[in-house]
Design a protein around this motif. Structure first.
Motif, PDB file in Angstrom:
ATOM      1  N   PRO A 250     -10.989  20.758  86.738  1.00  0.00           N
ATOM      2  CA  PRO A 250     -10.821  21.718  85.643  1.00  0.00           C
ATOM      3  C   PRO A 250     -11.884  21.450  84.563  1.00  0.00           C
ATOM      4  CG  PRO A 250      -9.159  19.982  85.524  1.00  0.00           C
ATOM      5  CD  PRO A 250      -9.929  19.760  86.785  1.00  0.00           C
ATOM      6  N   ARG A 251     -11.838  22.227  83.511  1.00  0.00           N
ATOM      7  CA  ARG A 251     -12.824  22.019  82.449  1.00  0.00           C
ATOM      8  C   ARG A 251     -12.491  20.727  81.698  1.00  0.00           C
ATOM      9  NH1 ARG A 251     -15.004  26.510  78.177  1.00  0.00           N
ATOM     10  NH2 ARG A 251     -16.015  25.039  76.735  1.00  0.00           N
ATOM     11  N   LEU A 252     -13.376  19.749  81.832  1.00  0.00           N
ATOM     12  CA  LEU A 252     -13.127  18.410  81.293  1.00  0.00           C
ATOM     13  C   LEU A 252     -13.775  18.260  79.919  1.00  0.00           C
ATOM     14  CD1 LEU A 252     -13.848  16.409  84.564  1.00  0.00           C
ATOM     15  CD2 LEU A 252     -11.649  17.267  83.727  1.00  0.00           C
ATOM     16  N   ILE A 290     -11.778   9.082  62.511  1.00  0.00           N
ATOM     17  CA  ILE A 290     -10.441   9.292  61.954  1.00  0.00           C
ATOM     18  C   ILE A 290      -9.515   9.603  63.123  1.00  0.00           C
ATOM     19  CG2 ILE A 290      -9.057  10.760  60.421  1.00  0.00           C
ATOM     20  CD1 ILE A 290     -11.747  11.292  58.897  1.00  0.00           C
ATOM     21  N   PRO A 291      -8.612   8.690  63.458  1.00  0.00           N
ATOM     22  CA  PRO A 291      -7.776   8.888  64.650  1.00  0.00           C
ATOM     23  C   PRO A 291      -7.017  10.217  64.640  1.00  0.00           C
ATOM     24  CG  PRO A 291      -7.581   6.638  63.862  1.00  0.00           C
ATOM     25  CD  PRO A 291      -8.368   7.374  62.823  1.00  0.00           C
ATOM     26  N   ALA A 292      -6.550  10.622  63.472  1.00  0.00           N
ATOM     27  CA  ALA A 292      -5.798  11.888  63.417  1.00  0.00           C
ATOM     28  C   ALA A 292      -6.674  13.061  63.857  1.00  0.00           C
ATOM     29  CB  ALA A 292      -5.274  12.115  62.000  1.00  0.00           C
ATOM     30  N   ASP A 293      -7.949  12.971  63.556  1.00  0.00           N
ATOM     31  CA  ASP A 293      -8.859  14.045  63.978  1.00  0.00           C
ATOM     32  C   ASP A 293      -8.985  14.070  65.494  1.00  0.00           C
ATOM     33  OD1 ASP A 293     -10.767  16.154  63.198  1.00  0.00           O
ATOM     34  OD2 ASP A 293     -12.226  14.834  64.198  1.00  0.00           O
ATOM     35  N   LEU A 294      -9.007  12.876  66.093  1.00  0.00           N
ATOM     36  CA  LEU A 294      -9.039  12.820  67.555  1.00  0.00           C
ATOM     37  C   LEU A 294      -7.801  13.496  68.130  1.00  0.00           C
ATOM     38  CD1 LEU A 294      -9.906  11.832  70.386  1.00  0.00           C
ATOM     39  CD2 LEU A 294      -8.860   9.614  69.854  1.00  0.00           C
ATOM     40  N   GLU A 295      -6.652  13.135  67.625  1.00  0.00           N
ATOM     41  CA  GLU A 295      -5.423  13.680  68.202  1.00  0.00           C
ATOM     42  C   GLU A 295      -5.385  15.198  68.026  1.00  0.00           C
ATOM     43  OE1 GLU A 295      -1.737  11.703  67.295  1.00  0.00           O
ATOM     44  OE2 GLU A 295      -0.801  12.735  68.998  1.00  0.00           O
ATOM     45  N   ALA A 296      -5.760  15.668  66.855  1.00  0.00           N
ATOM     46  CA  ALA A 296      -5.767  17.117  66.617  1.00  0.00           C
ATOM     47  C   ALA A 296      -6.688  17.825  67.612  1.00  0.00           C
ATOM     48  CB  ALA A 296      -6.208  17.397  65.181  1.00  0.00           C
ATOM     49  N   LYS A 297      -7.843  17.238  67.876  1.00  0.00           N
ATOM     50  CA  LYS A 297      -8.806  17.889  68.771  1.00  0.00           C
ATOM     51  C   LYS A 297      -8.374  17.805  70.237  1.00  0.00           C
ATOM     52  CE  LYS A 297     -12.656  17.975  65.603  1.00  0.00           C
ATOM     53  NZ  LYS A 297     -13.668  17.198  64.874  1.00  0.00           N
ATOM     54  N   VAL A 298      -7.667  16.742  70.568  1.00  0.00           N
ATOM     55  CA  VAL A 298      -7.114  16.641  71.920  1.00  0.00           C
ATOM     56  C   VAL A 298      -6.097  17.766  72.136  1.00  0.00           C
ATOM     57  CG1 VAL A 298      -5.624  15.243  73.426  1.00  0.00           C
ATOM     58  CG2 VAL A 298      -7.531  14.171  72.197  1.00  0.00           C
ATOM     59  N   ILE A 299      -5.218  17.916  71.156  1.00  0.00           N
ATOM     60  CA  ILE A 299      -4.185  18.956  71.265  1.00  0.00           C
ATOM     61  C   ILE A 299      -4.824  20.341  71.354  1.00  0.00           C
ATOM     62  CG2 ILE A 299      -2.294  20.079  69.991  1.00  0.00           C
ATOM     63  CD1 ILE A 299      -1.617  17.187  68.936  1.00  0.00           C
ATOM     64  N   GLU A 300      -5.841  20.534  70.545  1.00  0.00           N
ATOM     65  CA  GLU A 300      -6.548  21.826  70.544  1.00  0.00           C
ATOM     66  C   GLU A 300      -7.169  22.113  71.913  1.00  0.00           C
ATOM     67  OE1 GLU A 300      -9.424  22.020  67.340  1.00  0.00           O
ATOM     68  OE2 GLU A 300     -10.332  23.822  68.244  1.00  0.00           O
ATOM     69  N   ALA A 301      -7.787  21.083  72.491  1.00  0.00           N
ATOM     70  CA  ALA A 301      -8.410  21.270  73.804  1.00  0.00           C
ATOM     71  C   ALA A 301      -7.358  21.604  74.857  1.00  0.00           C
ATOM     72  CB  ALA A 301      -9.167  20.000  74.191  1.00  0.00           C
ATOM     73  N   LYS A 302      -6.229  20.911  74.800  1.00  0.00           N
ATOM     74  CA  LYS A 302      -5.175  21.167  75.776  1.00  0.00           C
ATOM     75  C   LYS A 302      -4.629  22.594  75.634  1.00  0.00           C
ATOM     76  CE  LYS A 302      -2.157  17.716  76.599  1.00  0.00           C
ATOM     77  NZ  LYS A 302      -2.364  17.029  77.883  1.00  0.00           N
ATOM     78  N   GLN A 303      -4.535  23.022  74.365  1.00  0.00           N
ATOM     79  CA  GLN A 303      -4.042  24.386  74.142  1.00  0.00           C
ATOM     80  C   GLN A 303      -4.968  25.424  74.759  1.00  0.00           C
ATOM     81  OE1 GLN A 303      -3.528  24.183  69.936  1.00  0.00           O
ATOM     82  NE2 GLN A 303      -1.352  23.630  70.074  1.00  0.00           N
ATOM     83  N   GLY A 305      -6.413  24.981  77.461  1.00  0.00           N
ATOM     84  CA  GLY A 305      -6.374  24.800  78.920  1.00  0.00           C
ATOM     85  C   GLY A 305      -7.402  23.817  79.428  1.00  0.00           C
ATOM     86  N   HIS A 306      -8.100  23.158  78.523  1.00  0.00           N
ATOM     87  CA  HIS A 306      -9.078  22.152  78.960  1.00  0.00           C
ATOM     88  C   HIS A 306      -8.376  20.814  79.181  1.00  0.00           C
ATOM     89  CE1 HIS A 306     -12.036  24.724  76.377  1.00  0.00           C
ATOM     90  NE2 HIS A 306     -11.562  25.372  77.418  1.00  0.00           N
TER      91      HIS A 306
END
Lengths: 564, 564
Positions: A250-252, A290-303, A305-306
């Motif tokens: 999938p798109r990684l 900033i760890p919170a920025d990582l988590e936010a961007k992970v969630i965004e990517a998953k949303q 479909g990546h």
């Protein structure tokens, strides 16, 4: 050509063409004179090869390199003597260079523009030709090459993350080139292969992986080590990519700090992820993710479909020397099932210091670590390791089982053959110099070196943080030896913050740097970062540097820049 | 420890602890004795550093390395003398090794199994420790490292494509490690960067590209050079992959010979194509690609809706030394708009020979060429070039424009900075040794070396092609120096062709090779290929090899294998 031998207090002797210094026809009286003279010179001469100027003169008078050519050296018949003479001349050139490198009264460099060197400086001709040059010319070329180069071991060379000239490391490198072999099989590099294995294990123990378990390999540099980490991560999660290509996955998505080294971006381009699928993470004012920025961007990517797959945490960023908070990043990686890579190319060395290793707390939770002994640990270039926690991945990711290289039916245990783990086939021996330095310094020696460099950078920081004309790029003591600052010439100090000041300040560091290089006194790097205009980045990894060199640098900047 | 110095005819002198040989308290009589002794030894000693065993003894008696440590060397205060003494000891170890390397009465190797070396041979301890070792121990470690290694420059070492020990190249490598710098910017490697540029241009001229135009870079080896070629080709046809990843492109297909080097396969895995999208081409009985098979497979791929993008033609395959027909392949590449890469890692050197370069006819039609001077041209490891016909592609493919490394506002012409062209960041200086060898040999010197190696392989071929017990793997004179053959022990000669014979023959080469390594007399490679059982692959790139060494190899195989 033999000018540098003129340390003899005696008047020049009449030429003795191709006749030894101590010949049978010397009178006893002459012998006595010679012996006394030898005593004197011995006391003066520090270069052992020249022990006794007389002996040196003997050597040189005998070998006339102007009539000798490469074809006269070994394996030529009777080539042994010429070979030894030639190598000794080379060693003299090199030892002279080494002595000057550590001598503060010499320049760091003798700068010339490319067109000047290409035109040929005082007969130094870079062009290659059909016909051979004499060995005398080859020796001259060697001297010229060093003359117009940069003394990266000079106590006042601060330009790169890799500085210094470690003598034991150098000896190791001379031996490595003499052995001239290849790391791909135990068969032709038995000792080096084992040294690599033991050293990698020791590094994994220091990282904190249980019993030093795991895998790893020395690669041609940090960028390639980081590329390995992305490849191995992909293989772990999507092994079918090896055979079917990126379209099988999938798109990684990959994550790294906006302050991280560009090699992560190069890897995402090269390996077929695409740079757009590398998400840059925001950092605090000190350049830490900033760890919170990582988590936010992970969630965004998953949303979208990546698939978030890989996070790079930098231990010692290139410019600020910042250490990303590994433990907090590791928590997020575990939560979202992502590979954690720690790029400790620059900061990995701090693991050797009981005082500073806490900056990498959590590194033992990483799936892979890049660590370049050729940076903070002062090992000669190139020496970079990629270390992997899970055994077998490196091999399975890269193995192509080429029968013509890795025969399973050899008489020894072929699991020691390393070639099929690598993306390379032949691989340079980078381990020996490092192993030898470790033997010679001990773990404690590396620790002392690292602590000393960090002390020096604290000294610099404290010296300039409130000094007139200096302005720190970020507040607080640096985490690594990187000290980032602007120097403001007198005329800029009164200017209000604004576009004009920014524009003028942007030009200051390049101007000072150019003047430093023209005068050859010292070298230090500068760069912009984000929306910050050009500033100096001082780094200390050079074991030869002392407080006086730091003082010199500060004064030099002030002197060159005050009236800009 | 000083055992190898025992060329003195005198009885051992009483120990003079840390006292020079020529001290003021020596009597005049003693001085006379000393001078005579010096004369004698001078005549015998070939190693200049030892010129006069007396002088050598002086040197050694004075420096007691057992109480010296790495911390006593430069940059330590007053460390200059110890540094020079230490380096000279290293040089003595290395020059002794070099002399032995070229001496046919020495062994090629002193084989030990991994567990033996790990257990510690005669006190040779590979483990790293907390505390420093004395410099005396370091010197012992250096001797041991060479003792248990493999003399790859020995006239009877035929095991790899890279063999030999070129003295000028070695001198160049010693200088390179002393300069200890990095190729990424002109700023810190001005001379080396220009040497690289001029040498690459010369190589492109020799390939036949008009006026040597194009681009290129030295990489850490042929596998990485080949990886570059695939990356650049992809960038040429599908530049959007750099930002968007492989999913932005259609299904891309690559072609290479079934005999080609496994690095093309490694590249297709690493770069995200997938090994299934690398189509292997059939070869003729000599291992050369059959162009019609390429065209058929291209058409087949297109019919499936795939996009044929890249063809690798090998100039000098690893096992057979075969040269693919470049012109015929180039015709097909032009017809179907595919990138043509020539992997001349092994065979590229033949371009230097007017007699043999016709084997690469058509190479000037390639879009990129890999050429490893560290193989056929005898340059010390590592030295590999990737050459690209179209200027700009290499830069655009890899550039990430990292401001902290490549400042556009430097005072010199920054187009000379090479770092952003590379997939690496820091890059080892691989050019100098090659440049220096070219200066020293001239183009004609490389040509003579190559012609000589090919003559030797023809000698071997003619010697064994009809010899009892030998059977050639393919008919006809080899194209390169690869001579591939089976040796049949007496007991196998009468057996009919069939499974039993195949199985027994498969075991012969490994057995002979193991015996060779145990006795240390010579080394030659073996491998299976396709459905052919293990055979010997003899390659000649060693300038030290002569017909007598070839004779020796053949006799050694017969002697070891006759009764197997």
């Amino acid at each position: 050509m033999y000018g540098k031998c003129n340390h003899s207090p005696d008047p020049p002797s009449p030429p003795r063409h191709r006749v030894g210094f101590l010949q049978k026809n010397n009178s006893l009286e002459e012998r006595s004179r010679i012996v006394s003279s030898l005593q004197e010179r011995t006391a003066k001469s520090l270069l052992t090869c020249d022990n006794g100027g007389g002996d040196a003169r003997f050597r040189r008078t005998e070998t006339d390199f102007s009539n000798l050519f490469a074809r006269d050296l070994l394996p030529a018949k009777n080539g042994e003597e010429q070979t030894m003479q030639f190598l000794l001349e080379i060693v003299e050139i090199l030892t002279n260079y080494i002595r000057k490198t550590f001598d503060r009264s010499t320049k760091v460099l003798d700068f010339h523009h490319p067109h000047q060197l290409l035109e040929g400086m005082e007969g130094f001709n870079l062009e290659l030709s059909e016909q051979p040059e004499s060995l005398e010319q080859i020796l001259v070329d060697c001297r010229d090459t060093l003359k117009y180069g940069v003394r990266t071991g000079h106590p006042r060379f601060f330009n790169q993350l890799s500085t210094g000239l470690d003598i034991v490391g150098l000896a190791g490198e001379w031996l490595t080139s003499t052995a001239n072999t290849n790391m791909f099989t135990y068969e032709i590099a038995p000792v080096f292969v084992l040294m690599e294995q033991l050293t990698l294990k020791k590094m994994r123990e220091i990282i904190g992986w249980p019993e030093g378990e795991g895998d790893g390999i020395f690669s041609p540099g940090g960028a390639i080590s980081n590329m390995y980490s992305v490849m191995i991560a992909r293989y772990k999660y999507f092994p079918e990519v090896k055979t079917k290509g990126m379209t099988a996955a999938p798109r990684l998505v990959l994550f790294t700090s906006e302050h991280s080294h560009y090699s992560i971006k190069k890897a995402s381009a090269a390996l077929g992820f695409g740079t757009e699928n590398l998400i840059l993470l925001n950092t605090d004012e000190r350049g830490r993710v900033i760890p919170a920025d990582l988590e936010a961007k992970v969630i965004e990517a998953k949303q979208k479909g990546h698939v978030p797959m890989f996070v790079n945490a930098t231990a010692g960023t290139t410019v600020y020397g910042a250490f990303d908070p590994i433990n907090e990043i590791a928590d997020i990686c575990e939560k979202y099932n992502m590979w954690l890579h720690v790029d400790g190319a620059w900061g990995g060395g701090l693991l050797m210091s009981r005082k500073h290793r806490h900056k990498l707390n959590g590194v033992e939770r990483a799936n892979s670590v890049t660590w370049n002994p050729h940076k903070m640990m002062g090992v000669p270039l190139q020496c970079s390791a990629i270390l992997v926690r899970e055994r077998g991945l490196l091999q399975n990711c890269n193995s192509m089982s080429a029968g013509y290289l890795f025969q399973p039916d050899k008489q020894y245990d072929v699991t020691y053959d390393t070639g099929d783990k690598a993306i390379q086939c032949g691989r340079h021996v980078d381990i020996f110099k490092f192993w030898l330095m470790w033997k010679a310094k001990g773990t404690v020696g590396f620790e002392q070196h690292i602590d000393k460099c960090l002390d020096l950078s604290a000294y610099l920081y404290n010296k300039i943080k409130d000094r007139e004309g200096f302005k720190m790029v970020f507040d607080g003591e640096p985490q690594h030896t990187n000290v980032c600052f602007w120097y403001l010439p007198l005329g800029l100090r009164g200017l209000p913050d604004g576009e004009e000041r920014r524009e003028r300040l942007h030009k200051v560091a390049p101007k000072i740097k150019a003047m430093m290089m023209e005068s050859g006194t010292t070298m230090v790097g500068y760069q912009p970062q984000g929306n910050k205009v050009n500033f100096f980045r001082m780094v200390i990894s050079n074991p030869a540097a002392t407080r006086s060199d730091i003082d010199f640098l500060v004064e030099e900047i002030e002197q060159l820049g005050h009236d800009l």
